[in-house]
Design an enzyme around this catalytic site. Structure first.
Site, PDB file in Angstrom:
ATOM      1  N   SER A 141       0.799  -0.899  -0.372  1.00 17.55           N
ATOM      2  CA  SER A 141      -0.155  -0.146  -0.166  1.00 17.55           C
ATOM      3  C   SER A 141       1.032   1.312   0.072  1.00 17.55           C
ATOM      4  O   SER A 141       1.817   0.956   0.108  1.00 17.55           O
ATOM      5  CB  SER A 141      -1.193   0.275   0.822  1.00 17.55           C
ATOM      6  OG  SER A 141      -1.233   1.519   1.195  1.00 17.55           O
ATOM      7  N   TYR A 154      -1.872  -0.300  10.808  1.00 15.40           N
ATOM      8  CA  TYR A 154      -1.799  -0.879   9.204  1.00 15.40           C
ATOM      9  C   TYR A 154      -0.764   0.208   8.088  1.00 15.40           C
ATOM     10  O   TYR A 154       0.188  -0.625   7.835  1.00 15.40           O
ATOM     11  CB  TYR A 154      -2.625   0.402   7.861  1.00 15.40           C
ATOM     12  CG  TYR A 154      -3.129  -0.443   6.883  1.00 15.40           C
ATOM     13  CD1 TYR A 154      -3.396  -2.205   7.028  1.00 15.40           C
ATOM     14  CD2 TYR A 154      -3.502   0.803   6.487  1.00 15.40           C
ATOM     15  CE1 TYR A 154      -4.265  -1.936   4.823  1.00 15.40           C
ATOM     16  CE2 TYR A 154      -3.646   0.479   4.748  1.00 15.40           C
ATOM     17  CZ  TYR A 154      -3.478  -1.257   4.166  1.00 15.40           C
ATOM     18  OH  TYR A 154      -4.183  -0.873   3.206  1.00 15.40           O
TER      19      TYR A 154
HETATM   20  N1  LIG Z   1      -9.282  -0.428  -1.046  1.00 13.78           N
HETATM   21  C1  LIG Z   1      -7.806  -0.374  -0.825  1.00 13.78           C
HETATM   22  O1  LIG Z   1      -8.066   1.057  -0.865  1.00 13.78           O
HETATM   23  C2  LIG Z   1      -6.483  -0.997  -0.658  1.00 13.78           C
HETATM   24  C3  LIG Z   1      -5.814   0.402  -0.622  1.00 13.78           C
HETATM   25  C4  LIG Z   1      -4.188  -1.122  -0.657  1.00 13.78           C
HETATM   26  C5  LIG Z   1      -3.732  -2.090  -0.142  1.00 13.78           C
HETATM   27  N2  LIG Z   1      -5.050  -2.290  -0.605  1.00 13.78           N
HETATM   28  C6  LIG Z   1      -4.811  -3.822  -0.065  1.00 13.78           C
HETATM   29  O2  LIG Z   1      -5.475  -4.851  -0.476  1.00 13.78           O
HETATM   30  C7  LIG Z   1      -5.784  -5.987  -0.911  1.00 13.78           C
HETATM   31  C8  LIG Z   1      -6.793  -5.971  -0.379  1.00 13.78           C
HETATM   32  O3  LIG Z   1      -7.770  -5.651   0.405  1.00 13.78           O
HETATM   33  P1  LIG Z   1      -9.500  -4.780  -0.177  1.00 13.78           P
HETATM   34  O4  LIG Z   1      -9.196  -3.357  -0.572  1.00 13.78           O
HETATM   35  O5  LIG Z   1      -9.016  -5.853  -1.168  1.00 13.78           O
HETATM   36  O6  LIG Z   1     -10.020  -5.175   1.428  1.00 13.78           O
HETATM   37  P2  LIG Z   1     -11.411  -6.937   0.892  1.00 13.78           P
HETATM   38  O7  LIG Z   1     -12.577  -6.099  -0.296  1.00 13.78           O
HETATM   39  O8  LIG Z   1     -12.007  -6.653   2.211  1.00 13.78           O
HETATM   40  O9  LIG Z   1     -10.370  -7.979   0.378  1.00 13.78           O
HETATM   41  C9  LIG Z   1      -9.813  -8.556   1.886  1.00 13.78           C
HETATM   42  C10 LIG Z   1      -9.685 -10.103   1.234  1.00 13.78           C
HETATM   43  O10 LIG Z   1      -8.279 -10.417   2.647  1.00 13.78           O
HETATM   44  C11 LIG Z   1      -9.819 -11.417   3.207  1.00 13.78           C
HETATM   45  N3  LIG Z   1      -8.818 -11.697   4.177  1.00 13.78           N
HETATM   46  C12 LIG Z   1      -8.823 -11.599   5.571  1.00 13.78           C
HETATM   47  N4  LIG Z   1      -7.995 -12.201   6.315  1.00 13.78           N
HETATM   48  C13 LIG Z   1      -8.010 -13.216   6.052  1.00 13.78           C
HETATM   49  C14 LIG Z   1      -7.444 -13.989   6.658  1.00 13.78           C
HETATM   50  N5  LIG Z   1      -7.192 -14.057   8.101  1.00 13.78           N
HETATM   51  N6  LIG Z   1      -7.023 -15.165   6.114  1.00 13.78           N
HETATM   52  C15 LIG Z   1      -7.492 -15.487   5.079  1.00 13.78           C
HETATM   53  N7  LIG Z   1      -8.242 -13.970   4.385  1.00 13.78           N
HETATM   54  C16 LIG Z   1      -8.177 -13.203   4.615  1.00 13.78           C
HETATM   55  C17 LIG Z   1     -10.703 -11.701   2.965  1.00 13.78           C
HETATM   56  O11 LIG Z   1     -11.079 -12.427   3.144  1.00 13.78           O
HETATM   57  P3  LIG Z   1     -12.202 -13.199   4.513  1.00 13.78           P
HETATM   58  O12 LIG Z   1     -12.477 -12.300   4.889  1.00 13.78           O
HETATM   59  O13 LIG Z   1     -13.197 -14.489   4.105  1.00 13.78           O
HETATM   60  O14 LIG Z   1     -10.617 -13.764   4.754  1.00 13.78           O
HETATM   61  C18 LIG Z   1     -10.802 -10.614   1.939  1.00 13.78           C
HETATM   62  O15 LIG Z   1     -10.587 -11.528   0.610  1.00 13.78           O
HETATM   63  C19 LIG Z   1      -5.125  -5.456   1.219  1.00 13.78           C
HETATM   64  O16 LIG Z   1      -4.124  -6.601   1.374  1.00 13.78           O
HETATM   65  C20 LIG Z   1      -5.675  -4.103   1.537  1.00 13.78           C
HETATM   66  O17 LIG Z   1      -4.461  -4.006   2.554  1.00 13.78           O
HETATM   67  C21 LIG Z   1      -6.108  -2.303  -0.413  1.00 13.78           C
END
Ligand SMILES: NC(=O)c1ccc[n+]([C@@H]2O[C@H](COP(=O)([O-])OP(=O)(O)OC[C@H]3O[C@@H](n4cnc5c(N)ncnc54)[C@H](OP(=O)(O)O)[C@@H]3O)[C@@H](O)[C@H]2O)c1
Length: 254
Positions: A141, A154
């Site tokens: 990120s 975070y």
């Molecule tokens: N959205 C943004 O603006 C943004 C920006 C920068 C970076 N990111 C990064 O991108 C990645 C994905 O984020 P997102 O925005 O797509 O969020 P999201 O929609 O909340 O997805 C998060 C995913 O991680 C999985 N997860 C969480 N805890 C887990 C665990 N203990 N074991 C296995 N899977 C787990 C969740 O699945 P389950 O709950 O089904 O396990 C879900 O599939 C993250 O690493 C986040 O930090 C996001």
């Protein structure tokens, strides 16, 4: 790029970025293993992929449990023979003001975001090195560049992820295993739902298209959107008092 003989393991594939990448990878011809905890969401995504003529496998697992991730990777290799690409994407957010910081919450964020990535990597690296080919992709990120207000856990976790994969990139040079570190800004997903003040917020599809280009080109690192990436990078060179003054007043704050 020809994805037709490629096998990809995507963690955090039940929603948001991971789901988006898994569906797009399958659409381009890759066989995809979708790993996350929520089985029903994984199965729905797998059904969608299979109905569209793709090939996918639901791998319900918790990334904080090394044995579960190893078993999931084994299952994927059993079905498709090998794993070419790991997208270490599973992650949780967290916005906590310093005086409310609680070790339980910080531990959770670090365990999922950092140890979860470690568990995912260790489940695939030995086989990749043995085959002399592979690709590790980290979804870090822009928050990993410097500390942001109300985001201690975070930011620490994402700085950890970036440093972890940078070290791996150096260690794995000449093994045939490439490493890409992606630093996204704000993307519309369940993780950011309800948050205010998200400059240069991107649609998921646009973000997935950018990440696919990085993965296909095996870029070592990529930060986007460029406007926010430029601001964040410029902040790296600011004197600390000036950075603190800006960060305290800037629009990242909730
Ligand atoms: N959205 C943004 O603006 C943004 C920006 C920068 C970076 N990111 C990064 O991108 C990645 C994905 O984020 P997102 O925005 O797509 O969020 P999201 O929609 O909340 O997805 C998060 C995913 O991680 C999985 N997860 C969480 N805890 C887990 C665990 N203990 N074991 C296995 N899977 C787990 C969740 O699945 P389950 O709950 O089904 O396990 C879900 O599939 C993250 O690493 C986040 O930090 C996001």
């Amino acid at each position: 790029m020809d994805w037709s003989n490629k096998v990809v393991l995507v963690t955090g594939a039940s929603s948001g970025i991971g789901r988006g990448l898994a569906v797009e990878l399958a659409r381009r011809g890759a066989s995809v293993g979708l790993l996350a905890r929520r089985r029903d969401l994984l199965e729905a995504a797998v059904d969608e992929i299979n109905e569209a003529g793709g090939s996918a496998l639901a791998l319900p697992a918790d990334v904080t449990h090394a044995d579960q991730v190893r078993a999931a990777a084994c299952e994927l290799r059993r079905k498709f023979g090998y794993i070419d690409v790991l997208v270490a994407n599973a992650g949780v957010g967290g916005t906590t003001y310093a005086v409310d910081l609680c070790e339980k919450e910080v531990t959770k964020v670090i365990r999922v975001n950092v140890i979860g990535a470690v568990n995912s990597v260790t489940a695939v690296i030995p086989h990749m090195v043995q085959r002399g080919s592979g690709h590790l992709v980290a979804i870090s990120s822009l928050a990993g560049y410097r500390g942001l207000p109300k985001s201690a856990a975070y930011c620490a976790s994402k700085a950890g992820v970036s440093a972890l994969f940078e070290s791996l990139r150096i260690d794995l040079a000449h093994t045939g295993v490439d490493v890409s570190i992606i630093h996204p800004g704000f993307i519309k997903t369940p993780l950011t739902a309800g948050r205010k003040h998200m400059p240069y917020l991107m649609e998921l599809d646009d973000a997935v298209a950018k990440m696919m280009r990085v993965i296909e080109k095996r870029k070592k690192t990529y930060s986007f959107p460029w406007q926010l990436a430029m601001i964040v990078r410029a902040c790296m060179f600011l004197p600390i008092p000036l950075y603190d003054w800006i960060a305290e007043r800037n629009s990242f704050r909730e």
